[in-house]
Design a protein around this motif. Sequence first.
Motif, PDB file in Angstrom:
ATOM      1  N   PRO A 116       0.811  -1.231   0.000  1.00  0.00           N
ATOM      2  CA  PRO A 116       0.000   0.000   0.000  1.00  0.00           C
ATOM      3  C   PRO A 116       0.831   1.261   0.000  1.00  0.00           C
ATOM      4  N   TYR A 117       2.121   1.185   0.427  1.00  0.00           N
ATOM      5  CA  TYR A 117       2.995   2.369   0.455  1.00  0.00           C
ATOM      6  C   TYR A 117       3.269   2.886  -0.949  1.00  0.00           C
ATOM      7  N   SER A 118       3.135   2.016  -1.951  1.00  0.00           N
ATOM      8  CA  SER A 118       3.541   2.422  -3.304  1.00  0.00           C
ATOM      9  C   SER A 118       2.362   2.729  -4.222  1.00  0.00           C
ATOM     10  N   VAL A 119       1.135   2.651  -3.691  1.00  0.00           N
ATOM     11  CA  VAL A 119      -0.018   2.967  -4.545  1.00  0.00           C
ATOM     12  C   VAL A 119      -0.862   4.063  -3.890  1.00  0.00           C
ATOM     13  N   SER A 120      -1.782   4.631  -4.636  1.00  0.00           N
ATOM     14  CA  SER A 120      -2.628   5.701  -4.081  1.00  0.00           C
ATOM     15  C   SER A 120      -3.625   5.126  -3.078  1.00  0.00           C
ATOM     16  N   GLY A 121      -4.153   6.010  -2.234  1.00  0.00           N
ATOM     17  CA  GLY A 121      -5.182   5.590  -1.284  1.00  0.00           C
ATOM     18  C   GLY A 121      -6.402   5.035  -2.015  1.00  0.00           C
ATOM     19  N   ALA A 122      -6.731   5.644  -3.156  1.00  0.00           N
ATOM     20  CA  ALA A 122      -7.900   5.185  -3.920  1.00  0.00           C
ATOM     21  C   ALA A 122      -7.713   3.742  -4.393  1.00  0.00           C
ATOM     22  N   VAL A 123      -6.484   3.395  -4.764  1.00  0.00           N
ATOM     23  CA  VAL A 123      -6.212   2.019  -5.195  1.00  0.00           C
ATOM     24  C   VAL A 123      -6.400   1.050  -4.029  1.00  0.00           C
ATOM     25  N   SER A 124      -5.964   1.448  -2.841  1.00  0.00           N
ATOM     26  CA  SER A 124      -6.133   0.559  -1.676  1.00  0.00           C
ATOM     27  C   SER A 124      -7.618   0.387  -1.340  1.00  0.00           C
ATOM     28  N   VAL A 125      -8.393   1.468  -1.457  1.00  0.00           N
ATOM     29  CA  VAL A 125      -9.840   1.359  -1.204  1.00  0.00           C
ATOM     30  C   VAL A 125     -10.467   0.409  -2.233  1.00  0.00           C
ATOM     31  N   ALA A 126     -10.074   0.553  -3.502  1.00  0.00           N
ATOM     32  CA  ALA A 126     -10.632  -0.310  -4.557  1.00  0.00           C
ATOM     33  C   ALA A 126     -10.245  -1.773  -4.321  1.00  0.00           C
ATOM     34  N   LEU A 127      -9.011  -1.992  -3.865  1.00  0.00           N
ATOM     35  CA  LEU A 127      -8.568  -3.361  -3.564  1.00  0.00           C
ATOM     36  C   LEU A 127      -9.428  -3.963  -2.454  1.00  0.00           C
ATOM     37  N   LEU A 128      -9.667  -3.196  -1.395  1.00  0.00           N
ATOM     38  CA  LEU A 128     -10.483  -3.701  -0.279  1.00  0.00           C
ATOM     39  C   LEU A 128     -11.910  -4.019  -0.746  1.00  0.00           C
ATOM     40  N   GLU A 129     -12.437  -3.167  -1.614  1.00  0.00           N
ATOM     41  CA  GLU A 129     -13.787  -3.414  -2.149  1.00  0.00           C
ATOM     42  C   GLU A 129     -13.827  -4.712  -2.952  1.00  0.00           C
ATOM     43  N   ASP A 130     -12.801  -4.931  -3.758  1.00  0.00           N
ATOM     44  CA  ASP A 130     -12.751  -6.161  -4.569  1.00  0.00           C
ATOM     45  C   ASP A 130     -12.627  -7.395  -3.686  1.00  0.00           C
ATOM     46  N   LEU A 131     -11.848  -7.262  -2.613  1.00  0.00           N
ATOM     47  CA  LEU A 131     -11.682  -8.408  -1.711  1.00  0.00           C
ATOM     48  C   LEU A 131     -13.018  -8.773  -1.073  1.00  0.00           C
ATOM     49  N   MET A 132     -13.812  -7.741  -0.747  1.00  0.00           N
ATOM     50  CA  MET A 132     -15.120  -8.021  -0.166  1.00  0.00           C
ATOM     51  C   MET A 132     -16.039  -8.642  -1.222  1.00  0.00           C
ATOM     52  N   ALA A 133     -15.999  -8.089  -2.432  1.00  0.00           N
ATOM     53  CA  ALA A 133     -16.881  -8.581  -3.501  1.00  0.00           C
ATOM     54  C   ALA A 133     -16.577 -10.032  -3.857  1.00  0.00           C
ATOM     55  N   THR A 134     -15.319 -10.447  -3.674  1.00  0.00           N
ATOM     56  CA  THR A 134     -14.941 -11.812  -4.028  1.00  0.00           C
ATOM     57  C   THR A 134     -14.899 -12.720  -2.797  1.00  0.00           C
TER      58      THR A 134
END
Length: 139
Positions: A116-134
Amino acid sequence: MLIRLVYTSRTLDILTPAALESILASSRKNNPLNGITGVLCTNGSVFLQMLEGGRKEVNETYNRIAKDPRHQDVQLLHFSEVTERKFAGWSMGKVSFDRINMAILLKHSARPVLDPYSVSGAVSVALLEDLMATANVGS
Ligand SMILES: Cc1cc2nc3c(=O)[nH]c(=O)nc-3n(C[C@H](O)[C@H](O)[C@H](O)COP(=O)(O)O)c2cc1C
């Protein structure tokens, strides 16, 4: 007013399952009392956590977590006012990255690693959303 906060941090050493369970146990004890919901992801060396709830409660919880000696390099990634929660059903859901499909990580970053240190906050939020969706969020 509802707030969403996402931060990342590093474990001090390799995180043992018992240490993770102890963190989750105090989260699941305290968060319902404070109206906090969210998710905690880890690959054993990095944490990625989303907290959702009232502004005062999220601030107090985050400030307490940031001082916890069980992790370091705490870095705030995302803070926003929201109209609804993403993780309303979880006092603190858990995602263990050793079980995650590499494709989910690759969808959001250059390499299939949790950094997460190397990506934007928005990318981390999107990743968390995808993890929940899957259905990668568990208890
Ligand atoms: C990575 C990490 C995530 C944490 N998440 C939470 C949380 O969501 N809620 C919480 O109350 N405490 C959380 N904690 C624990 C707090 O830092 C603190 O130890 C705890 O809230 C103290 O309350 P207790 O004495 O009732 O256990 C977390 C700690 C770490 C290291």
